[in-house]
Design a protein around this motif. Structure first.
Motif, PDB file in Angstrom:
ATOM      1  N   SER A 111      24.843  39.222   0.036  1.00 36.75           N
ATOM      2  CA  SER A 111      26.081  38.634   0.546  1.00 36.75           C
ATOM      3  C   SER A 111      26.016  38.724   2.055  1.00 36.75           C
ATOM      4  O   SER A 111      26.074  39.831   2.619  1.00 36.75           O
ATOM      5  CB  SER A 111      27.303  39.374   0.009  1.00 36.75           C
ATOM      6  N   GLY A 112      25.820  37.583   2.706  1.00 34.99           N
ATOM      7  CA  GLY A 112      25.671  37.594   4.153  1.00 34.99           C
ATOM      8  C   GLY A 112      24.439  38.394   4.552  1.00 34.99           C
ATOM      9  O   GLY A 112      23.338  38.103   4.107  1.00 34.99           O
ATOM     10  N   THR A 113      24.638  39.434   5.331  1.00 32.91           N
ATOM     11  CA  THR A 113      23.521  40.261   5.787  1.00 32.91           C
ATOM     12  C   THR A 113      23.422  41.582   5.019  1.00 32.91           C
ATOM     13  O   THR A 113      22.781  42.523   5.469  1.00 32.91           O
ATOM     14  CB  THR A 113      23.648  40.544   7.293  1.00 32.91           C
ATOM     15  N   THR A 114      24.054  41.642   3.846  1.00 31.48           N
ATOM     16  CA  THR A 114      24.029  42.860   3.034  1.00 31.48           C
ATOM     17  C   THR A 114      23.290  42.622   1.728  1.00 31.48           C
ATOM     18  O   THR A 114      23.547  41.643   1.028  1.00 31.48           O
ATOM     19  CB  THR A 114      25.459  43.353   2.735  1.00 31.48           C
ATOM     20  N   MET A 115      22.362  43.521   1.420  1.00 27.81           N
ATOM     21  CA  MET A 115      21.645  43.513   0.150  1.00 27.81           C
ATOM     22  C   MET A 115      22.192  44.667  -0.683  1.00 27.81           C
ATOM     23  O   MET A 115      22.321  45.787  -0.197  1.00 27.81           O
ATOM     24  CB  MET A 115      20.146  43.725   0.378  1.00 27.81           C
ATOM     25  N   THR A 116      22.527  44.376  -1.944  1.00 32.64           N
ATOM     26  CA  THR A 116      23.065  45.392  -2.851  1.00 32.64           C
ATOM     27  C   THR A 116      22.173  45.470  -4.071  1.00 32.64           C
ATOM     28  O   THR A 116      21.748  44.443  -4.602  1.00 32.64           O
ATOM     29  CB  THR A 116      24.501  45.028  -3.280  1.00 32.64           C
ATOM     30  N   TRP A 117      21.865  46.681  -4.507  1.00 30.89           N
ATOM     31  CA  TRP A 117      21.102  46.860  -5.736  1.00 30.89           C
ATOM     32  C   TRP A 117      21.915  47.712  -6.697  1.00 30.89           C
ATOM     33  O   TRP A 117      22.624  48.622  -6.300  1.00 30.89           O
ATOM     34  CB  TRP A 117      19.720  47.462  -5.483  1.00 30.89           C
ATOM     35  N   THR A 118      21.837  47.353  -7.962  1.00 24.81           N
ATOM     36  CA  THR A 118      22.588  48.038  -9.013  1.00 24.81           C
ATOM     37  C   THR A 118      21.624  48.405 -10.124  1.00 24.81           C
ATOM     38  O   THR A 118      20.937  47.549 -10.673  1.00 24.81           O
ATOM     39  CB  THR A 118      23.693  47.123  -9.564  1.00 24.81           C
ATOM     40  N   ALA A 119      21.593  49.678 -10.462  1.00 25.39           N
ATOM     41  CA  ALA A 119      20.687  50.162 -11.504  1.00 25.39           C
ATOM     42  C   ALA A 119      21.127  49.657 -12.863  1.00 25.39           C
ATOM     43  O   ALA A 119      22.317  49.504 -13.126  1.00 25.39           O
ATOM     44  CB  ALA A 119      20.666  51.685 -11.497  1.00 25.39           C
ATOM     45  N   THR A 120      20.155  49.401 -13.717  1.00 26.27           N
ATOM     46  CA  THR A 120      20.487  48.990 -15.078  1.00 26.27           C
ATOM     47  C   THR A 120      20.709  50.208 -15.973  1.00 26.27           C
ATOM     48  O   THR A 120      21.643  50.246 -16.744  1.00 26.27           O
ATOM     49  CB  THR A 120      19.376  48.105 -15.674  1.00 26.27           C
ATOM     50  N   ASP A 121      19.823  51.201 -15.843  1.00 28.70           N
ATOM     51  CA  ASP A 121      19.999  52.398 -16.676  1.00 28.70           C
ATOM     52  C   ASP A 121      19.682  53.702 -15.941  1.00 28.70           C
ATOM     53  O   ASP A 121      19.688  54.762 -16.542  1.00 28.70           O
ATOM     54  CB  ASP A 121      19.181  52.297 -17.966  1.00 28.70           C
ATOM     55  N   GLY A 122      19.373  53.605 -14.644  1.00 33.94           N
ATOM     56  CA  GLY A 122      19.134  54.817 -13.859  1.00 33.94           C
ATOM     57  C   GLY A 122      17.764  55.442 -14.001  1.00 33.94           C
ATOM     58  O   GLY A 122      17.541  56.549 -13.533  1.00 33.94           O
ATOM     59  N   THR A 123      16.822  54.730 -14.622  1.00 35.85           N
ATOM     60  CA  THR A 123      15.501  55.319 -14.826  1.00 35.85           C
ATOM     61  C   THR A 123      14.404  54.640 -14.008  1.00 35.85           C
ATOM     62  O   THR A 123      13.246  55.021 -14.116  1.00 35.85           O
ATOM     63  CB  THR A 123      15.096  55.257 -16.313  1.00 35.85           C
ATOM     64  N   TYR A 124      14.733  53.651 -13.199  1.00 39.88           N
ATOM     65  CA  TYR A 124      13.717  52.922 -12.434  1.00 39.88           C
ATOM     66  C   TYR A 124      13.067  53.853 -11.404  1.00 39.88           C
ATOM     67  O   TYR A 124      13.746  54.620 -10.728  1.00 39.88           O
ATOM     68  CB  TYR A 124      14.352  51.723 -11.737  1.00 39.88           C
ATOM     69  N   SER A 125      11.738  53.765 -11.281  1.00 43.47           N
ATOM     70  CA  SER A 125      11.044  54.649 -10.351  1.00 43.47           C
ATOM     71  C   SER A 125      10.110  53.897  -9.403  1.00 43.47           C
ATOM     72  O   SER A 125       9.227  54.500  -8.815  1.00 43.47           O
ATOM     73  CB  SER A 125      10.246  55.698 -11.127  1.00 43.47           C
ATOM     74  N   GLY A 126      10.304  52.588  -9.236  1.00 42.71           N
ATOM     75  CA  GLY A 126       9.431  51.800  -8.369  1.00 42.71           C
ATOM     76  C   GLY A 126       9.985  51.643  -6.967  1.00 42.71           C
ATOM     77  O   GLY A 126      10.755  52.466  -6.472  1.00 42.71           O
ATOM     78  N   LYS A 127       9.577  50.554  -6.331  1.00 46.74           N
ATOM     79  CA  LYS A 127      10.015  50.213  -4.977  1.00 46.74           C
ATOM     80  C   LYS A 127      10.414  48.743  -4.958  1.00 46.74           C
ATOM     81  O   LYS A 127       9.841  47.935  -5.694  1.00 46.74           O
ATOM     82  CB  LYS A 127       8.882  50.410  -3.974  1.00 46.74           C
ATOM     83  N   ILE A 128      11.391  48.402  -4.128  1.00 47.25           N
ATOM     84  CA  ILE A 128      11.676  46.986  -3.886  1.00 47.25           C
ATOM     85  C   ILE A 128      11.471  46.715  -2.399  1.00 47.25           C
ATOM     86  O   ILE A 128      11.961  47.443  -1.547  1.00 47.25           O
ATOM     87  CB  ILE A 128      13.082  46.538  -4.355  1.00 47.25           C
ATOM     88  N   TYR A 129      10.664  45.704  -2.136  1.00 45.64           N
ATOM     89  CA  TYR A 129      10.436  45.246  -0.774  1.00 45.64           C
ATOM     90  C   TYR A 129      11.388  44.082  -0.519  1.00 45.64           C
ATOM     91  O   TYR A 129      11.620  43.265  -1.404  1.00 45.64           O
ATOM     92  CB  TYR A 129       8.988  44.770  -0.615  1.00 45.64           C
ATOM     93  N   TYR A 130      11.927  44.006   0.677  1.00 42.74           N
ATOM     94  CA  TYR A 130      12.889  42.964   0.985  1.00 42.74           C
ATOM     95  C   TYR A 130      12.594  42.326   2.325  1.00 42.74           C
ATOM     96  O   TYR A 130      11.959  42.932   3.193  1.00 42.74           O
ATOM     97  CB  TYR A 130      14.331  43.513   0.941  1.00 42.74           C
ATOM     98  N   GLY A 131      13.043  41.087   2.464  1.00 44.61           N
ATOM     99  CA  GLY A 131      12.823  40.367   3.711  1.00 44.61           C
ATOM    100  C   GLY A 131      13.493  39.021   3.667  1.00 44.61           C
ATOM    101  O   GLY A 131      14.461  38.822   2.943  1.00 44.61           O
TER     102      GLY A 131
END
Length: 92
Positions: free
Chosen positions: A70-90
């Motif tokens: 939304s505009g200049t804000t990126m929001t992430w929401t966990a699906t079940d709280g067990t994710y252990s990776g990385k997200i790259y953004y740009g």
């Protein structure tokens, strides 16, 4: 006449043309240390179209967070709280 850089592979296939949109990576969210849900603001998102990709194991791809912008804000929401990776953004 337009000018720019074009690159071909050994088979003669065009693999890069500077008239293409190319991405610029701004950063990474590492879920080993980040909250499973959260947000960040980066003014650079206004420079183009924001994107992300995640780097995780096949086993935890189904638990990857949902990412929205939304505009200049990126929001992430966990699906079940067990994710252990990385997200790259740009942006591109």
């Amino acid at each position: 006449m337009t000018q720019g850089l074009q690159v071909w592979d050994a088979s003669g296939n065009l693999i890069l043309d500077t008239s293409y949109d190319t991405g610029f990576i701004l950063g990474v969210v590492d879920f080993a240390t980040a909250a499973q849900s959260g947000s960040l603001t980066d003014a650079n998102f206004a420079n183009g179209t924001p994107f992300f990709f995640d780097i995780g194991t096949i086993a935890n791809m189904l638990s990857a967070p949902t990412v929205t912008y939304s505009g200049t804000t990126m929001t992430w929401t966990a699906t079940d709280g067990t994710y252990s990776g990385k997200i790259y953004y740009g942006y591109y």
